[in-house]
Design an enzyme around this catalytic site. Sequence first.
Site, PDB file in Angstrom:
ATOM      1  N   ILE A 155      39.311  -2.100 -93.127  1.00  0.00           N
ATOM      2  CA  ILE A 155      39.697  -1.606 -91.824  1.00  0.00           C
ATOM      3  C   ILE A 155      38.984  -1.972 -90.510  1.00  0.00           C
ATOM      4  O   ILE A 155      37.870  -2.033 -90.223  1.00  0.00           O
ATOM      5  CB  ILE A 155      39.431  -0.226 -91.732  1.00  0.00           C
ATOM      6  N   GLY A 185      32.839  -5.871 -86.259  1.00  0.00           N
ATOM      7  CA  GLY A 185      32.929  -4.482 -86.383  1.00  0.00           C
ATOM      8  C   GLY A 185      33.961  -3.929 -87.531  1.00  0.00           C
ATOM      9  O   GLY A 185      34.674  -4.703 -87.777  1.00  0.00           O
ATOM     10  N   SER A 186      33.837  -2.764 -87.908  1.00  0.00           N
ATOM     11  CA  SER A 186      34.729  -2.346 -88.853  1.00  0.00           C
ATOM     12  C   SER A 186      34.169  -1.389 -89.897  1.00  0.00           C
ATOM     13  O   SER A 186      32.772  -0.776 -89.868  1.00  0.00           O
ATOM     14  CB  SER A 186      35.449  -3.224 -89.591  1.00  0.00           C
ATOM     15  N   ARG A 187      35.085  -0.870 -90.770  1.00  0.00           N
ATOM     16  CA  ARG A 187      34.479  -0.160 -92.095  1.00  0.00           C
ATOM     17  C   ARG A 187      35.266  -0.333 -92.989  1.00  0.00           C
ATOM     18  O   ARG A 187      36.286  -1.123 -93.284  1.00  0.00           O
ATOM     19  CB  ARG A 187      34.548   1.502 -91.580  1.00  0.00           C
TER      20      ARG A 187
END
Length: 216
Positions: A155, A185-187
Site C-alpha cells: 500500500i 513510505g507505505s505499509r
Amino acid sequence: MFHKEGYKIILATFAFVIISILLIDKFIKIHWLQITIMIVLMGFLILILQFFRNPKRKTSSNDNQVVSPVDGKVVVIEEVFENEFFKDKRLQVSVFMSPINVHVTRHPISGTVIFSKYHPGRYLVAWHPKASEENERTTVVVENNTYGKILYRQIAGALAKRIVNYCKIDDVVTQGSDSGFIKFGSRVDLFLPLNTNIKVTLNQKVRGGESVIAEL
C-alpha cells in the site's frame, strides 16, 4: 548492497551532489556557507543510499510459518472481512514502514502466485483505516500445500509514488525472496486464515524475511 529499483535515483543523486559541490566552490565564497550546504548535500545523499539499501536476510524456510514481508512496526492485528479475493473473514496483520526502514518487499511464504493485481488510487497516510482499500496498491496471493492461501497487499503512503511488484500469476516463489519494492513510505497488509496463531504484538518491530508473523 542496494536494490535495483534505486540505481537510477542513486546515480542521479550522486551527479546532483557532485555538480552542486563544484558550483558551490565556484560561486559561493563564504566558507561557513559552503560547509553548511555541503553537509546538507551529503546528508541528502546518505538518506537516499539508506532508503534503497537491500541487506541480505537469512530466511529459515518453513511452510508452517509466515514471515514478515517488510521491515517496520506492526500497527494492526484484527479480524476483518477481506473483500477483494477471499470475500470472507481473515486475520489482518499490517506492518508500517517509515522512510528510514528497508523498503524491499519479500515473499511471506513459499508457493505459487495465484493472484496478482495492481490498483491505482489515492495517497492517504499509510496508517489511515481506508488506505488498504483506497490508496494505490497491489494485491498478491501465494498458495502452498501446507498453509493454503496467503494474501499480502503493498500500500502506497502519502509520500510513496510508485509500487513495484514482480509477481506474475503461476510464478513459483521462495519464502523471503524479493517480491517488489515500495518507493518512499507505505505499509503492507497480510490476510491470514482465522486458525492462524499470530506470533507478533502491536507496535512490535519486525524484519522482512526473518521475523515470524504467524504459524499454523
